[in-house]
Design a protein around this motif. Structure first.
Motif, PDB file in Angstrom:
ATOM      1  N   SER A  67       0.826  -1.203   0.000  1.00 31.60           N
ATOM      2  CA  SER A  67       0.000   0.000   0.000  1.00 31.60           C
ATOM      3  C   SER A  67       0.867   1.262   0.000  1.00 31.60           C
ATOM      4  CB  SER A  67      -0.927   0.007   1.213  1.00 31.60           C
ATOM      5  OG  SER A  67      -1.734   1.157   1.213  1.00 31.60           O
ATOM      6  N   ALA A  68       1.946   1.236   0.771  1.00 37.47           N
ATOM      7  CA  ALA A  68       2.863   2.382   0.778  1.00 37.47           C
ATOM      8  C   ALA A  68       3.486   2.592  -0.593  1.00 37.47           C
ATOM      9  CB  ALA A  68       3.953   2.168   1.830  1.00 37.47           C
ATOM     10  N   TRP A  69       3.698   1.510  -1.321  1.00 35.83           N
ATOM     11  CA  TRP A  69       4.257   1.583  -2.678  1.00 35.83           C
ATOM     12  C   TRP A  69       3.371   2.426  -3.591  1.00 35.83           C
ATOM     13  CZ3 TRP A  69       5.609  -3.552  -5.738  1.00 35.83           C
ATOM     14  CH2 TRP A  69       6.303  -3.215  -6.913  1.00 35.83           C
ATOM     15  N   VAL A  70       2.068   2.458  -3.318  1.00 34.07           N
ATOM     16  CA  VAL A  70       1.138   3.239  -4.139  1.00 34.07           C
ATOM     17  C   VAL A  70       1.520   4.711  -4.129  1.00 34.07           C
ATOM     18  CG1 VAL A  70      -1.276   3.908  -4.469  1.00 34.07           C
ATOM     19  CG2 VAL A  70      -0.718   1.597  -3.723  1.00 34.07           C
ATOM     20  N   ASP A  71       1.979   5.221  -2.981  1.00 36.12           N
ATOM     21  CA  ASP A  71       2.338   6.632  -2.886  1.00 36.12           C
ATOM     22  C   ASP A  71       3.533   6.988  -3.759  1.00 36.12           C
ATOM     23  OD1 ASP A  71       0.300   7.177  -1.164  1.00 36.12           O
ATOM     24  OD2 ASP A  71       1.513   7.190   0.649  1.00 36.12           O
ATOM     25  N   THR A 126      -4.522  -7.017  -1.884  1.00 35.89           N
ATOM     26  CA  THR A 126      -4.879  -5.996  -2.880  1.00 35.89           C
ATOM     27  C   THR A 126      -5.828  -4.961  -2.302  1.00 35.89           C
ATOM     28  OG1 THR A 126      -6.706  -7.383  -3.710  1.00 35.89           O
ATOM     29  CG2 THR A 126      -4.575  -7.582  -4.825  1.00 35.89           C
ATOM     30  N   PHE A 127      -6.434  -5.268  -1.153  1.00 38.56           N
ATOM     31  CA  PHE A 127      -7.394  -4.326  -0.584  1.00 38.56           C
ATOM     32  C   PHE A 127      -6.764  -2.960  -0.310  1.00 38.56           C
ATOM     33  CE2 PHE A 127      -9.016  -2.270   3.258  1.00 38.56           C
ATOM     34  CZ  PHE A 127     -10.290  -1.946   2.822  1.00 38.56           C
ATOM     35  N   SER A 128      -5.670  -2.932   0.452  1.00 38.38           N
ATOM     36  CA  SER A 128      -5.069  -1.648   0.813  1.00 38.38           C
ATOM     37  C   SER A 128      -4.501  -0.923  -0.402  1.00 38.38           C
ATOM     38  CB  SER A 128      -3.969  -1.856   1.860  1.00 38.38           C
ATOM     39  OG  SER A 128      -4.532  -2.208   3.104  1.00 38.38           O
ATOM     40  N   VAL A 129      -3.988  -1.684  -1.356  1.00 36.30           N
ATOM     41  CA  VAL A 129      -3.523  -1.071  -2.606  1.00 36.30           C
ATOM     42  C   VAL A 129      -4.691  -0.419  -3.317  1.00 36.30           C
ATOM     43  CG1 VAL A 129      -2.460  -1.506  -4.848  1.00 36.30           C
ATOM     44  CG2 VAL A 129      -1.642  -2.730  -2.832  1.00 36.30           C
ATOM     45  N   GLY A 130      -5.813  -1.143  -3.391  1.00 34.61           N
ATOM     46  CA  GLY A 130      -6.993  -0.602  -4.059  1.00 34.61           C
ATOM     47  C   GLY A 130      -7.575   0.591  -3.328  1.00 34.61           C
ATOM     48  N   ILE A 131      -7.566   0.557  -1.987  1.00 35.62           N
ATOM     49  CA  ILE A 131      -8.061   1.696  -1.197  1.00 35.62           C
ATOM     50  C   ILE A 131      -7.289   2.961  -1.573  1.00 35.62           C
ATOM     51  CG2 ILE A 131      -7.879   2.708   1.114  1.00 35.62           C
ATOM     52  CD1 ILE A 131     -10.398   1.222   0.954  1.00 35.62           C
ATOM     53  N   SER A 132      -5.962   2.854  -1.606  1.00 42.84           N
ATOM     54  CA  SER A 132      -5.134   4.009  -1.942  1.00 42.84           C
ATOM     55  C   SER A 132      -5.359   4.425  -3.390  1.00 42.84           C
ATOM     56  CB  SER A 132      -3.660   3.672  -1.715  1.00 42.84           C
ATOM     57  OG  SER A 132      -3.445   3.243  -0.385  1.00 42.84           O
ATOM     58  N   GLY A 375      -1.984   1.189   4.436  1.00 43.03           N
ATOM     59  CA  GLY A 375      -1.218  -0.040   4.619  1.00 43.03           C
ATOM     60  C   GLY A 375      -1.218  -0.503   6.062  1.00 43.03           C
ATOM     61  N   TRP A 376      -0.936   0.428   6.989  1.00 34.18           N
ATOM     62  CA  TRP A 376      -0.941   0.067   8.414  1.00 34.18           C
ATOM     63  C   TRP A 376      -2.333  -0.382   8.855  1.00 34.18           C
ATOM     64  CZ3 TRP A 376       3.529  -0.941  10.186  1.00 34.18           C
ATOM     65  CH2 TRP A 376       4.655  -0.137   9.928  1.00 34.18           C
ATOM     66  N   VAL A 377      -3.340   0.418   8.509  1.00 35.05           N
ATOM     67  CA  VAL A 377      -4.707   0.110   8.939  1.00 35.05           C
ATOM     68  C   VAL A 377      -5.203  -1.182   8.298  1.00 35.05           C
ATOM     69  CG1 VAL A 377      -7.102   0.907   8.913  1.00 35.05           C
ATOM     70  CG2 VAL A 377      -5.266   2.531   9.372  1.00 35.05           C
ATOM     71  N   GLY A 378      -5.068  -1.272   6.977  1.00 33.90           N
ATOM     72  CA  GLY A 378      -5.547  -2.461   6.282  1.00 33.90           C
ATOM     73  C   GLY A 378      -4.733  -3.698   6.619  1.00 33.90           C
ATOM     74  N   GLY A 379      -3.415  -3.529   6.783  1.00 34.59           N
ATOM     75  CA  GLY A 379      -2.550  -4.670   7.036  1.00 34.59           C
ATOM     76  C   GLY A 379      -2.673  -5.205   8.446  1.00 34.59           C
ATOM     77  N   LEU A 380      -2.416  -4.353   9.422  1.00 33.19           N
ATOM     78  CA  LEU A 380      -2.485  -4.811  10.809  1.00 33.19           C
ATOM     79  C   LEU A 380      -3.929  -5.054  11.240  1.00 33.19           C
ATOM     80  CD1 LEU A 380       0.280  -2.595  12.469  1.00 33.19           C
ATOM     81  CD2 LEU A 380       0.449  -4.907  11.530  1.00 33.19           C
TER      82      LEU A 380
END
Length: 433
Positions: A67-71, A126-132, A375-380
């Motif tokens: 997810s951080a990679w999206v930024d 893919t959820f957090s990636v898609g959220i971003s 990423g933190w929210v979706g991952g953890l």
């Protein structure tokens, strides 16, 4: 600079939602087949709990860096890599079952099955990636609706597959069912490839624009305010992870999401065993009841986003976790089937609305590092899907069949904690904290 962008906010939402739908199906990877594998392989209840939870491990932990990679580069590349890893896991399971099932499925194969399950769970990330990816396409006033739609419709996948896999197993062998599932996932990879594009800012960067030029080009691309990109990243992968991690609101949202989304993943994996063991339902009937819960939770997430837009994310979250707690207590204190179903419906409503409300709050409280925060929210938060099934299994190990009901006290306690966290959140808001 002359700038052209592929896609639109609606197309960006559609592509990401379809990709997430196919990837997220791995939540139900072993649930409908766990009972059968337990008998054939001779594994313990604790091992079954780990088996149904293992896709959630990769699906949660990998959300953080991807997810951080999206930024840095937008969502398309990390999204595709996760889908391909999931496809590799599904292909490995299909090959294993084709060559070893059922006569040669021994306990020695358990670590290999866990490994392929871990890979298959990459699709959940893919959820957090898609959220971003979706958040960058939409202005802030439409974040709740867009993210609620993305999460809600994508979340339908576990319910759909929890229902379809038992049906498939009734007309074909287990290996054939997993082969079909692999083909469906491959189709999903292709659909995402052709439909999903990065938000305009990232497309401008890929065409050679500087960051300032990319921001201007993206902001000026659409004349309608409802389509303008308003959110932009402040730095790369490390920066956005550190920046979001230093914000205390990130960790409050992590805990809130752990309760409802992690709890959702856990129950989607746990319910097939719950219904078969506690009430003696068939695999197909247990799959239908699991699908009912998963679909209901997902559908509540869609209006949950608009609800959060209307009354505020914190207020929507507070109401939803209170409903969740009430539903879980009903299950703990009754063995009646109808009341159990009613309790599950309340839990589904609470989980669905809160899952949307939390991500309404992410752009509000951490706008400078959405990818890292997501990423933190979706991952953890999703890590609950890995932690909770073994906890639920421990109640069964100690108390027998009664433990299937008693384990839901965990959800009541988590809901109580969530209420306290939201009250703290609202208190700091009033103080301008």
């Amino acid at each position: 600079m002359n700038f052209t962008a592929k896609g639109s906010p609606l197309k960006g939402l559609t592509g990401a939602t379809l990709g997430f739908f196919f990837g997220f199906a791995a939540v139900a990877l072993f649930g409908p087949t766990a009972k059968k594998l337990q008998v054939i392989m001779g594994i313990s209840p604790a091992q079954v709990g780990l088996l149904v939870a293992i896709p959630a491990l990769s699906g949660s932990l990998l959300r953080i860096p991807f997810s951080a990679w999206v930024d840095k580069d937008g969502g398309r590349k990390p999204f595709l890599i996760l889908l391909l890893l999931a496809l590799a896991g599904m292909t490995g399971l299909s090959a294993l079952f084709l060559t070893r099932y059922p006569d040669n499925m021994t306990a020695e194969l358990y670590p290999l099955i866990l490994f392929f399950g871990f890979l298959s769970g990459c699709g959940i990330a893919t959820f957090s990636v898609g959220i971003s990816q979706v958040a960058y396409w939409f202005p802030q006033k439409k974040q709740g609706w867009a993210l609620g739609t993305f999460g809600g419709l994508g979340n339908l996948a576990p319910g759909v597959f929890s229902f379809l896999l038992p049906l498939a197993l009734s007309v074909m062998s287990l290996p054939a069912a997993y082969v079909v599932w692999s083909v469906i996932l491959l189709t999903g990879v292709c659909v995402y490839w052709f439909t999903a594009f990065n938000a305009p800012y990232f497309q401008a960067l890929s065409q050679g624009a500087s960051k300032d030029e990319a921001k201007k080009s993206a902001a000026d691309l659409y004349s309608e305010a409802s389509r303008k990109q308003e959110l932009f990243p402040s730095g790369g992968v490390v920066y956005t992870l550190v920046k979001s991690a230093s914000n205390p609101y990130t960790w409050i949202l992590v805990l809130l999401y752990f309760v409802t989304f992690g709890g959702f993943i856990a129950l989607t994996a746990w319910f097939p065993t719950f219904w078969q063991s506690l009430y003696g339902f068939s695999v197909t009937a247990a799959g239908f009841l699991t699908a009912f819960y998963a679909v209901l939770t997902s559908l509540f997430r869609v209006p949950g986003g608009s609800f959060a837009d209307k009354i505020g994310g914190a207020a929507a979250s507070l109401i939803s976790v209170a409903v969740l707690g009430a539903g879980s207590l009903i299950i703990v204190f009754t063995g009646n089937f109808a009341l159990t179903v009613f309790g599950i419906m309340l839990m589904a409503a609470g989980m669905g609305v809160n899952n949307a409300a939390v991500f309404k709050l992410v752009p509000k409280y951490i706008p400078e590092a959405i990818g890292g925060a997501a990423g933190w929210v979706g991952g953890l938060g999703a890590f609950g899907g890995f932690v909770l099934p073994p906890v639920l299994a421990s109640y069964v190990g100690k108390n027998g069949d009664a433990g299937y009901r008693q384990g839901f006290i965990v959800y009541a306690l988590m809901a109580a904690l969530a209420v306290l966290l939201i009250l703290y959140l609202k208190k700091t808001e009033k103080r301008g904290g």
